[in-house]
Design an enzyme around this catalytic site. Structure first.
Site, PDB file in Angstrom:
ATOM      1  N   CYS A 175      68.613  50.715  20.944  1.00 23.65           N
ATOM      2  CA  CYS A 175      69.954  50.168  20.754  1.00 23.65           C
ATOM      3  C   CYS A 175      70.321  50.376  19.292  1.00 23.65           C
ATOM      4  CB  CYS A 175      70.005  48.693  21.154  1.00 23.65           C
ATOM      5  SG  CYS A 175      68.846  47.637  20.265  1.00 23.65           S
ATOM      6  N   HIS A 184      38.987  17.207   5.683  1.00 24.24           N
ATOM      7  CA  HIS A 184      38.676  15.794   5.931  1.00 24.24           C
ATOM      8  C   HIS A 184      37.432  15.725   6.817  1.00 24.24           C
ATOM      9  CE1 HIS A 184      39.048  11.675   7.438  1.00 24.24           C
ATOM     10  NE2 HIS A 184      39.958  11.443   6.497  1.00 24.24           N
TER      11      HIS A 184
END
Length: 635
Positions: A28, A557
């Protein structure tokens, strides 16, 4: 065609899995649209990193490679380097693999039928608008030969649209193109058109014919060619080879043309009228709301390649009503993206970003937004959102003024003449507002990321003796290439890799703290996952924060609720402000003692500023050692 385009074509062919993996390909305005037999064979990441490729999108059952303005040259390069042929490959039905959902197939069909026509439709539409403007300004008059010739040049594509659609539909449905054109020619045959205009009652062997106007229509001829594909195959299956070239076309015309006038034509016309009437009804409910929706979401539709579904509605409106109200609305979001790029161009200090945003602004003004969207606005998120908001405002203004398009033209500044007539002034105002608002919002609100120098670090050794590497891959120097920056984050622990949402801690598993991944450790040696600076060391030692050289803010953590241990079983090896390298020991902890105390030791590694990134990619492996690949941040 340049050597660069040839090289891009070569890389694209390799990236989609080779010629043998291609069922069909066409292009396109900015994209190569592939139908692949096996998408797993395509190297999407490799294509995304290919110079000259803006990005890769999988949508509507298609594997779309966004190239930009030079897509015709790259497409020609593909045609030159392969045995694929335009007439065959553009609409070849895939021979293997899944066909996808009905929506995917519908989008694929519409895009393959209308894509080849866009240039002619848009060019003729702009010319038609200019002719109308010249009439308004009094530069020409309707009785002059000049007007007659220019009007014929601009109107012929729309008047004989069924013939053009017959050509592209025949490629899609793999029929004899010339027979398809003959069927379409019958629909717009002068004597038939005259009979319809005069209201003459016609019948076919006593069966009454419902005559409708087929000039400028879309759906009737597509239905006719689709039926032709089955009728043609039926006759070809038993007609002798010696007379096949004559009898099959003759028999096909003998069956399909009457059937079209008796059934498919009127049905298709009813569908066309229904689409036009349905859209008009929705639009008339509130043109302002229609503008807000169209302006706010049009570029989202473009991203996913589903905007093709609206083309038949626009053409149906033009054919049935003589005008279309959707096309003017869409000019606002297109020009808003151009405005956003212009605002970034004015503000950018990075030379490459300024160059890319400048060229993308120019392309956007002329209706080609994909390079700017994928290269800049969508990547940084905020500019894209601001442009969508600006487009919605501009389109609402256009809707309030009742803007109309008198011909089909791709939304851009070149299409403005096509909006001459009802609501012209407010349409121009809406376009200007969309562009200016997007430019101003980005000028004041866009925050340019801090440019990082290209860097890489040599493999380092972890405390376990395992290799570790982290690197920042910087944007390439050429403006036409991607500005993406990537940073590799390695595993700080050895253990099993788990998804973040499996962690029994909603603060992390919900993603509220940021994107990331979980490592369930098998040892208590925690090493640095990247080169950077230690920004946080919790007094209890259970969590450490690092800001990497690439700008990622990491939080590691150890375990869930381990803060309650008050530092017991944790031995910190660094302090806040320390410079750390990849693989450097940050923390040691007694894994078995923590487990014995009843705590989960699964450790989240979080990019707390992940909202600033285009994406955070995670390892797909089931386990890792210290220094193995874990995450990639993309900005």
């Amino acid at each position: 065609m340049s050597a660069k385009d040839q090289e891009i074509a070569k890389k694209v062919i390799e990236g989609v899995g080779g010629e043998s993996n291609v069922s069909s390909v066409f292009h396109c305005a900015t994209r190569l649209r592939f139908k692949l037999k096996d998408t797993a064979k395509a190297d999407k990441e490799g294509l995304n990193n290919t110079p000259g490729v803006v990005t890769v999108v999988e949508s509507g059952g298609q594997f779309q490679v966004v190239i930009g303005n030079n897509v015709p040259e790259v497409f020609k390069g593909i045609m030159d380097q392969t045995s694929l042929k335009d007439a065959e490959s553009a609409d070849k039905v895939e021979e293997s693999g899944e066909k996808g959902s009905w929506l995917n197939r519908a989008v694929d069909m519409i895009s393959s039928i209308f894509s080849p026509l866009l240039g002619a439709l848009a060019g003729a539409g702009v010319l038609k608008g200019l002719v109308a403007l010249f009439l308004v300004l009094g530069w020409i008059n309707q009785e002059s030969g000049t007007y007659l010739i220019l009007n014929a040049a601009s109107d012929s594509v729309f008047t004989f649209l069924p013939i053009f659609l017959a050509i592209t539909s025949s490629r899609r449905f793999k029929t004899n193109m010339f027979v398809s054109v003959a069927i379409a020619g019958a629909l717009v045959y002068p004597a038939i058109a005259a009979a319809q205009s005069a209201g003459t009652a016609l019948n076919f062997f006593g069966i009454p014919i419902v005559l409708v106007t087929y000039t400028s229509t879309v759906i009737p001829v597509i239905l006719a060619v689709w039926v032709q594909s089955y009728v043609e195959k039926f006759f070809a299956s038993f007609v002798h080879q010696s007379v096949k070239n004559i009898l099959v076309p003759m028999l096909t015309l003998l069956v399909v043309v009457p059937l079209t006038f008796l059934a498919f034509g009127p049905v298709g016309n009813i569908i066309s009228e229904g689409l036009a009437s349905g859209y008009t009804w929705l639009y008339n409910l509130s043109p302002i709301v229609a503008g807000l929706i169209a302006g706010g979401f049009w570029q989202v539709f473009v991203i996913f390649g589903v905007h093709w579904g609206f083309v038949p509605i626009m053409l149906s409106n033009l054919g049935e009503l003589g005008y279309d109200t959707m096309l003017p609305l869409l000019a606002a979001p297109v020009l808003a993206q151009a405005g956003a790029l212009f605002g970034i161009f004015l503000k950018a200090k990075n030379r490459d970003l300024k160059a890319l945003s400048g060229s993308a602004t120019l392309a956007g003004i002329f209706g080609i937004t994909e390079p700017g969207i994928y290269g800049i606005t969508l990547k940084y998120k905020k500019p894209f959102i601001l442009a969508c908001i600006s487009g919605a405002v501009g389109a609402a203004i256009i809707g309030a003024g009742g803007g109309r398009a008198i011909s089909f033209a791709l939304p851009s500044v070149l299409a403005i003449p096509a909006y001459v007539g009802t609501g012209f002034a407010t349409t121009v105002i809406g376009i200007v507002v969309a562009f200016a608002l997007a430019a101003l919002l980005n000028l004041f609100l866009f925050q340019e990321p801090v440019a990082e120098a290209s860097a890489s670090s040599a493999p380092a050794a972890t405390s376990d003796g395992q290799p570790a590497a982290a690197r920042v891959e910087e944007a390439v120097s050429a403006p036409a290439e991607s500005l993406l920056k990537k940073e590799i984050i390695v595993s700080p622990l050895a253990g099993a890799i788990q998804a973040l949402d499996t962690l029994p801690d909603p603060a992390f598993s919900s993603g509220a703290m940021g994107q990331g991944i979980v490592v369930d450790p098998t040892s208590g040696h925690l090493t640095s996952p990247a080169a950077g600076t230690v920004t946080t060391v919790f007094p209890t030692g259970h969590a450490i924060g690092i800001t990497t050289d690439g700008g990622a803010q990491l939080l590691i953590h150890v375990g869930v609720n381990t803060v309650r241990l008050k530092g017991q079983f944790f031995d910190k090896k660094v302090k806040e402000g320390d410079r750390v390298e990849v693989g450097q020991l940050l923390l040691e902890f007694d894994l078995e003692q923590i487990k014995a105390a009843g705590y989960v030791t699964a450790t989240p590694v979080i990019v707390t500023n992940s909202a600033e990134y285009l994406d955070v990619l995670k390892s797909t492996e089931s386990a890792a050692k210290n220094g193995d690949y874990l995450l990639t941040t993309i900005v």
